[in-house]
Design an enzyme around this catalytic site. Structure first.
Site, PDB file in Angstrom:
ATOM      1  N   ASP A   8     136.342  40.468  62.849  1.00 57.06           N
ATOM      2  CA  ASP A   8     135.066  41.084  62.517  1.00 57.06           C
ATOM      3  C   ASP A   8     135.145  42.536  62.975  1.00 57.06           C
ATOM      4  O   ASP A   8     134.998  42.840  64.157  1.00 57.06           O
ATOM      5  CB  ASP A   8     133.923  40.348  63.224  1.00 57.06           C
ATOM      6  CG  ASP A   8     132.570  41.044  63.040  1.00 57.06           C
ATOM      7  OD1 ASP A   8     132.468  41.936  62.174  1.00 57.06           O
ATOM      8  OD2 ASP A   8     131.628  40.701  63.775  1.00 57.06           O
ATOM      9  N   LYS A  70     133.278  52.954  61.131  1.00 56.03           N
ATOM     10  CA  LYS A  70     133.130  52.035  59.993  1.00 56.03           C
ATOM     11  C   LYS A  70     132.100  52.553  58.997  1.00 56.03           C
ATOM     12  O   LYS A  70     132.231  52.330  57.787  1.00 56.03           O
ATOM     13  CB  LYS A  70     132.725  50.659  60.510  1.00 56.03           C
ATOM     14  CG  LYS A  70     132.411  49.639  59.431  1.00 56.03           C
ATOM     15  CD  LYS A  70     131.998  48.314  60.038  1.00 56.03           C
ATOM     16  CE  LYS A  70     131.540  47.314  58.992  1.00 56.03           C
ATOM     17  NZ  LYS A  70     131.170  46.022  59.580  1.00 56.03           N
ATOM     18  N   GLU A 147     130.737  39.456  55.367  1.00 55.12           N
ATOM     19  CA  GLU A 147     130.273  39.031  56.689  1.00 55.12           C
ATOM     20  C   GLU A 147     129.245  37.902  56.639  1.00 55.12           C
ATOM     21  O   GLU A 147     129.366  36.921  57.405  1.00 55.12           O
ATOM     22  CB  GLU A 147     129.726  40.248  57.453  1.00 55.12           C
ATOM     23  CG  GLU A 147     130.825  41.231  57.846  1.00 55.12           C
ATOM     24  CD  GLU A 147     130.297  42.572  58.313  1.00 55.12           C
ATOM     25  OE1 GLU A 147     129.048  42.723  58.387  1.00 55.12           O
ATOM     26  OE2 GLU A 147     131.111  43.473  58.596  1.00 55.12           O
ATOM     27  N   ASP A 169     121.995  39.147  58.408  1.00 56.05           N
ATOM     28  CA  ASP A 169     123.058  39.805  59.171  1.00 56.05           C
ATOM     29  C   ASP A 169     122.668  41.258  59.434  1.00 56.05           C
ATOM     30  O   ASP A 169     122.831  42.131  58.578  1.00 56.05           O
ATOM     31  CB  ASP A 169     124.377  39.734  58.381  1.00 56.05           C
ATOM     32  CG  ASP A 169     125.547  40.330  59.145  1.00 56.05           C
ATOM     33  OD1 ASP A 169     125.365  40.698  60.317  1.00 56.05           O
ATOM     34  OD2 ASP A 169     126.643  40.434  58.567  1.00 56.05           O
TER      35      ASP A 169
END
Length: 562
Positions: A8, A70, A147, A169
């Site tokens: 992850d 990211k 994810e 999420d």
């Protein structure tokens, strides 16, 4: 049998997991922690710190410390440190390399294969950038797994029975909501919504701005011009946000702070309570709930309800999130798995399924965006609609826009807007060898294929001549346009030569406006060729094709008059 680890790669924190028998296990890092801060400090080409060590020195080395890389993956952004530039892919590769090393230490064997998770609404460019980061880290990326899908897989892997699952999420930098149907051992994603720029760091920024305003009013100092102090405050604000999930109030304190020319040191303190924090983030949390309900309606869960609510991402712990979700869904929360670890665990499960080629569990995901092409007039035509199951393949037939056109440009885009210019460009390529015909007579079939990683391949084929061009879409990441698999400059130069020959023959019969257009296009094409400007070359290619078609009309008219 090779171990396939699950990673992850998060905006704020990252985690790596593997399968221990039939159960997923989060692997501790070299400090014994199960999550690793996604922080990188670059003190030199051979002096790179990752994780806790990078985060701990960030206050005194803010200029060389990179966080939230990211968020800018695949954007063309670069970080400049010590006179050297680093792409987000390079920075994220340092994080992945550390996670790989931690896994190898824990497992006592080399690791090469990995499942890396990405937000469901990551664009094509961001997905390919993630693959590149994995490659730079020495990993063979077996799959890019969304994810929320990973979180659902981790939750329902050992949960018997059919279930309608909603995964909320809310991570450090992104938000995704996904509706899945579990039928036996098959997981089918039915709908997905999200926002790639909504997450915990945005909550931090709102609270930081409030604290800075108070401190600057009380001290008459400009904190924003002090990078070390800003880093210190940013860390305090992040801790305060976390504390407010379990406490009604917390205090942000900078004791014994002395400004330039100040006499007695200042004691700067600001107490923030939970309600004040909720007021700051209320609009953003409401936006996540609105997206959640859109996904519920799209999946058809509205009337039947949701069997399981799975919370993922550290920011999903915020009590305000729970309050709004309970109210909107009329359902109690599900907190069976640690939100910080559930995604990595799901990735490890997917890795195990791939490594043993087992048919025990099937996962079917969907596309997050419409995929299509640009047509004349800046219109966007969808070929593969959003929420289409992947892998998928579909096609649509188009035609030419001018007479005697021997090639067409295919401009591939993703997005939801009717205007092509308002969507995200994935790349451009040329299909040559089209049978010359009148405008509208040629038939060009454009096919889209999207694989399990949600990566796109496009094929264009002339149905009459069989001429075909296959490309893996290369995202546009800068102002020059996408890289091409063919030499566009050579083709444009050949078209310029052809136009010049025809123009020399017909220029005295053409009106002044058309002559000016031809001369301007020739000049522009020559500049684009010498400057290797791919975007301009594409535009000139189409303009030259159109001019050639119009010149053919003029030649035919001249011959008829003679």
């Amino acid at each position: 049998m090779r171990t396939v680890i699950g990673i992850d790669l998060g905006t704020t924190n990252s985690a790596v997991a593997c399968m221990d028998g039939n159960e997923p296990l989060v692997i501790p890092n070299d400090r014994g922690n199960r999550i690793t801060p996604s922080v990188v400090a670059i003190n030199g080409p051979d002096d790179v710190l990752v994780g806790e060590s990078a985060k701990n020195q960030a206050v005194v080395n803010a200029a060389s410390t990179i966080t939230a890389a990211k968020r800018v993956m695949g954007s063309g952004t670069v970080f400049t440190i010590g006179g050297r530039t680093y792409t987000p892919e390079q920075v994220c590769s340092y994080i992945l390399r550390k996670l790989r090393k931690d896994a190898e230490t824990f497992l006592g064997q080399p690791v090469q294969d990995a499942i890396i998770t990405v937000p469901a609404h990551f664009s094509e460019a961001q997905r390919r950038a993630t693959q590149e980061a994995g490659r730079l880290a020495g990993l063979r990326v077996r799959r890019l797994l969304n994810e929320p899908t990973a979180a659902a897989l981790a939750y329902a892997y050992r949960t018997p029975g059919d279930r309608r699952i909603l995964v909320y999420d809310l991570g450090g930098g992104t938000f995704d909501v996904t509706c899945l149907q579990k039928e036996g051992n098959t997981f089918s994603v039915l709908a997905s919504e999200g926002d790639n720029h909504l997450g915990g760091v945005d909550f931090d920024a709102l609270l930081l701005d409030r604290v800075l305003g108070e401190f600057e009013r009380n001290s008459e100092l400009n904190f924003r011009s002090e990078p070390i102090l800003m880093q210190q405050l940013s860390e305090m604000v992040e801790r305060a946000k976390i504390e407010l999930s379990t406490s009604e109030s917390t205090r942000i304190l900078i004791p014994f702070f002395g400004g330039a020319g100040a006499g007695a040191p200042l004691h700067l303190s600001y107490e923030v309570n939970r309600n004040e924090f909720y007021d700051l983030i209320d609009a953003l949390v409401r936006k996540t709930v609105k997206l959640t309900m859109a996904a519920v309606r799209s999946a058809g869960f509205g009337l039947r309800g949701v069997d399981s609510l799975v919370l993922s991402g550290g920011s999903s712990r915020i009590p305000l999130v729970h309050t709004y979700l309970k109210r909107a869904l009329n359902l109690e929360q599900v907190s069976l798995v640690n939100p910080d670890e559930i995604v990595a665990m799901g990735a490890a499960i997917q890795g195990a399924l791939l490594s043993d080629q087992s048919d025990t569990v099937h996962v079917r995901d969907v596309t997050a965006y419409n995929l299509g092409v640009e047509i004349e007039g800046d219109h966007f035509v969808t070929i593969l609609p959003r929420n289409s199951p992947v892998p998928a393949r579909t096609h649509r037939t188009f035609t030419t826009v001018s007479d005697r056109q021997s090639s067409v440009e295919i401009h591939v885009l993703q997005g939801e807007e009717p205007a092509a210019s308002r969507n995200i460009s994935l790349g451009r390529f040329l299909l040559s060898g089209i049978q010359e015909a009148r405008r509208g007579e040629a038939r060009v079939q454009v096919s889209f294929e999207i694989d399990e990683d949600a990566l796109v391949w496009v094929t264009a084929r002339d149905l009459r001549t069989g001429a075909q061009q296959n490309v893996k879409v290369t995202p546009v990441s800068d102002g020059t346009g996408a890289a091409l698999d063919i030499e566009v400059a050579d083709r444009v130069a050949a078209l310029v030569e052809r136009v010049e020959q025809m123009y020399a023959q017909e220029q005295f019969r053409l009106d002044a406006e058309f002559r000016a257009e031809i001369e301007h296009t020739i000049r522009r094409a020559s500049e684009a060729t010498s400057g290797a400007d791919l975007r301009a070359l594409h535009e000139c290619h189409l303009a030259l094709e159109t001019i050639i078609g119009e010149l053919h009309v003029e030649l035919g008219r001249s011959e008829a008059e003679q």
